[in-house]
Design an enzyme around this catalytic site. Structure first.
Site, PDB file in Angstrom:
ATOM      1  N   ASP A  80       1.341  -8.553  -1.741  1.00 26.79           N
ATOM      2  CA  ASP A  80       0.813  -7.417  -0.994  1.00 26.79           C
ATOM      3  C   ASP A  80       1.841  -6.303  -1.083  1.00 26.79           C
ATOM      4  OD1 ASP A  80      -0.943  -7.104   2.195  1.00 26.79           O
ATOM      5  OD2 ASP A  80      -0.309  -5.589   0.750  1.00 26.79           O
ATOM      6  N   ASP A  83       1.966  -4.345   3.122  1.00 26.16           N
ATOM      7  CA  ASP A  83       1.204  -5.014   4.182  1.00 26.16           C
ATOM      8  C   ASP A  83       1.394  -4.193   5.452  1.00 26.16           C
ATOM      9  OD1 ASP A  83      -0.330  -7.448   5.053  1.00 26.16           O
ATOM     10  OD2 ASP A  83       1.308  -7.428   6.494  1.00 26.16           O
TER      11      ASP A  83
HETATM   12  C1  LIP Z   1      -3.474  -5.918   6.978  1.00 26.59           C
HETATM   13  C2  LIP Z   1      -2.929  -7.087   7.757  1.00 26.59           C
HETATM   14  C3  LIP Z   1      -3.339  -6.988   9.217  1.00 26.59           C
HETATM   15  C4  LIP Z   1      -4.831  -7.038   9.293  1.00 26.59           C
HETATM   16  C5  LIP Z   1      -5.421  -5.907   8.501  1.00 26.59           C
HETATM   17  C6  LIP Z   1      -4.957  -5.902   7.049  1.00 26.59           C
HETATM   18  P1  LIP Z   1      -3.046  -4.686   4.683  1.00 26.59           P
HETATM   19  O1  LIP Z   1      -3.057  -6.000   5.638  1.00 26.59           O
HETATM   20  O2  LIP Z   1      -1.527  -7.114   7.653  1.00 26.59           O
HETATM   21  O3  LIP Z   1      -2.796  -8.026  10.007  1.00 26.59           O
HETATM   22  O4  LIP Z   1      -5.251  -6.954  10.631  1.00 26.59           O
HETATM   23  O5  LIP Z   1      -6.823  -6.053   8.510  1.00 26.59           O
HETATM   24  O6  LIP Z   1      -5.460  -7.047   6.398  1.00 26.59           O
HETATM   25  O7  LIP Z   1      -4.490  -4.454   4.323  1.00 26.59           O
HETATM   26  O8  LIP Z   1      -2.486  -3.545   5.452  1.00 26.59           O
HETATM   27  O9  LIP Z   1      -2.234  -5.079   3.498  1.00 26.59           O
END
Ligand code: LIP
Length: 259
Positions: A80, A83
Site C-alpha cells: 500500500d 495507507d
Molecule cells: C484505508 C484504510 C482504512 C480504511 C479505509 C482505507 P487506504 O486504506 O487504512 O483503515 O478505513 O477504508 O481502506 O485506502 O487509505 O490505503
C-alpha cells in the site's frame, strides 16, 4: 540484507509523500470516499521498480493498480503506497507506506513506515517485531481497560450498521474508541501496546498484510473476525488484539453478526 534494503525503500517512499506539494490531483476510484492522488500512483511506481529490482522473482500486488504482476509465484510483495489516503488528501499527517513480502500466500516480512513521525515498524516471521530497531510487544490490558481502534469500512456502506453496532458494544464494555484512518498504523499501535484491540469489517490485503504479521510477532493475534488467517487472495474483515482481549473481540463481533 533484504530487510535492511526494504527498510531503505520504505523510508524513501515515505519521503515522496512527506514532501508533497502542489496539486495532489485527487480522483475517485470505487466511490466518493475511495480516493487516490498522483502521489499514491507515484509512490507505487517507485515501490514496484525498487522492490522488483531487489527480488526479481517476486510478484507484486499494489493498491493502485489492479494488475497483479506475477500471480502464482512463491514470493509476492503486497504493497500500500499510502495507507490513509484520505488523511493525506486532508493533510492530517497520519499515513504510512506498507510493504509485506509473502511466501505461498503467508506474510513472512512486514515493514510499515510513518514518515510524519519517522517511525519504522518491522517484523519477520519468527523474528519478533520492532519499532526503529527496538523490540515492541502488545499490552496486557483486559477488555474493560482496552483502548479500541476501529475502521469504518467507508467503501462498503452495507457494513456501516454492523460497524457502528460493534463500536457501540465495545464503547460500552471497554475504555474508549479511536478512529485513525490508517489500518496499517492502527495495527502497529496494537503491536506496540499503545492500544489493545482493532477491528474493521472489510479491508484489502495491502491494508493488513504487513501489519497483521507485526501484531503476531509482537505477541498479539490478527485474523479475520471468525478467527481465520488473514487472506492475501481476497478482502476480509480484520480483528487484532492482545491475548487478553482477542477472544472477547471475536465474541463481540459474532454477537453483532459480523464475520
Ligand atoms: C484505508 C484504510 C482504512 C480504511 C479505509 C482505507 P487506504 O486504506 O487504512 O483503515 O478505513 O477504508 O481502506 O485506502 O487509505 O490505503
Amino acid at each position: 540484507m533484504l530487510l535492511s534494503e526494504i527498510e531503505k525503500i520504505a523510508r524513501l517512499a515515505g519521503g515522496l509523500f512527506l514532501r508533497a506539494h502542489g496539486d495532489k490531483q485527487v480522483s475517485e476510484k470505487s466511490g466518493r470516499r475511495d480516493l487516490v492522488t498522483r502521489y499514491d500512483r507515484e509512490v507505487q511506481r517507485y515501490l514496484e521498480e525498487a522492490l522488483s529490482a531487489l527480488l526479481p522473482e517476486a510478484g507484486f500486488l499494489g493498491e493502485e493498480g489492479e494488475a497483479h504482476s506475477g500471480g502464482g509465484r512463491e514470493y509476492c510483495f503486497v504493497v500500500d503506497p499510502i495507507d490513509g489516503t484520505t488523511n493525506f488528501v486532508k493533510n492530517l499527517r497520519h499515513s504510512a507506506v506498507s510493504i509485506a513480502l509473502t511466501r505461498n500466500g503467508e506474510s513472512v516480512l512486514g515493514v510499515i513506515y510513518n514518515p510524519y513521525r519517522d517511525e519504522l515498524f518491522r517484523a519477520t516471521k519468527g523474528g519478533g517485531a520492532f519499532l526503529n530497531g527496538s523490540p515492541i510487544h502488545v499490552s496486557d490490558a483486559p477488555p474493560e481497560d482496552a483502548l479500541v481502534l476501529l475502521g469504518m469500512s467507508p467503501y462498503y456502506p452495507e457494513l456501516t450498521d454492523g460497524t457502528f453496532a460493534l463500536a457501540r458494544r465495545l464503547f460500552d464494555d471497554c475504555l474508549d474508541l479511536r478512529r485513525g484512518g490508517s489500518a496499517a498504523l492502527d495495527l502497529c499501535e496494537i503491536a506496540a501496546g499503545n492500544a489493545d484491540c482493532y477491528f474493521e469489517c472489510r479491508l484489502s490485503p495491502w491494508d493488513y498484510a504487513a501489519g497483521g504479521l507485526i501484531v503476531r510477532e509482537a505477541g498479539g493475534f490478527a485474523s479475520d473476525m471468525t478467527g481465520a488467517p488473514l487472506s492475501v487472495e481476497r478482502k476480509c474483515s480484520v480483528a487484532a488484539a492482545n491475548p487478553g482481549c482477542y477472544d472477547f473481540l471475536l465474541a463481540a463481533a459474532r454477537d453483532c453478526g459480523l464475520r
